[in-house]
Design an enzyme around this catalytic site. Sequence first.
Site, PDB file in Angstrom:
ATOM      1  CD  GLU A  25     -12.757   6.218  -3.371  1.00  0.00           C
ATOM      2  OE1 GLU A  25     -13.339   6.958  -4.175  1.00  0.00           O
ATOM      3  OE2 GLU A  25     -11.873   6.598  -2.594  1.00  0.00           O
ATOM      4  CG  ASP A 139     -14.167  12.301   1.452  1.00  0.00           C
ATOM      5  OD1 ASP A 139     -15.287  12.142   0.933  1.00  0.00           O
ATOM      6  OD2 ASP A 139     -13.091  12.104   0.857  1.00  0.00           O
ATOM      7  CE  LYS A 156      -7.953  13.203  -2.251  1.00  0.00           C
ATOM      8  NZ  LYS A 156      -9.188  13.326  -2.999  1.00  0.00           N
TER       9      LYS A 156
END
Length: 306
Positions: A25, A139, A156
């Site tokens: 990405e 996402d 995360k």
Amino acid sequence: MTTPIIISDEVREALERCAPVVALESALITHGFAYPANLEITHRMADVIRAAGALPAVIGVWEGHPTVGLSETQLERLAQETAVKISIRDLSLAQLRGLHGGTTVAATMLLAHRAGLQVFATGGIGGVHRGHPEDISADLPALATTPVIVVCAGAKAILDLPRTLEFLETWGVPVLGWQTDIFPAFYSRESGLAIDQRINHAAEVAAIYASQRALELQQGLLVTAPIPAEDEIPAQEIEPLIAQALAEVEALGVKGKHVTPHLLARLVALSETRSRRANESLLLNNAGVGAQIAVQLASQSGTMHL
Ligand code: PSU
Ligand code: MN
């Protein structure tokens, strides 16, 4: 008007030969790290992928055009100049305005799939935000609708991990643990939450991916690899910093797409760059795992390596 995706010659040739390719990405470059760390980590990930026998393909948006296999010049400019953060809804907006942009996990997955790539290595996926269950990264729906293998170090740690896993369960996305039984928490090796299945070899990932395809499922496959032990930040050390960064975001009223980059930047500052080193370590590890999986898939398709 149609929007062709620009695919570099190198990537196109590799795909024609069914050689292994790993997508990367570019939101990491434009919003995850500052210059020059952003360019350096991208080069190091690309080197790891090449050393394992696969071709790296950085995906992003250049002058509004979705691009698979950004050139060195394009990477350098994305790393140094202002560029927008591009998730799925931003793709068409950036096109209209001819903007340069870094694609998130969601947009990178979509473009990888459209171009025919099957494996994508990143740091941590987005998910459901802590204290804001209405803030769900694009996402997650992308994983539910895009048949790409995403290698990451979990979601995360700034996120609500239990709710993130619940979303993936509801939408049928298998969560695999790469040589682990526990869902990794990005900076830390373990979140205390279970994954669906431990896998020890790339061949097992390839077999699960093949079953998904045979069943004509649209979901992606999440492969979670823990950060290497020597670079781990124990949860009890990173948690107070995350709490502080989250409180600052609330107080400042940061919203929408700016929340994640803001939190990550504050953590780097609060941890005196330790979180950046951890982030780099897990990215390199994930690049290596992604390359192994891509090589395995290519060898099963009975074709040549690079
Ligand atoms: N993981 C990182 N650094 C990042 C990101 C993920 O280690 O910068 C980026 C990815 O591009 C991911 C995005 O898709 O953050 C999620 O943003 P949001 O929460 O706004 O969907
Ligand atoms: Mn969000």
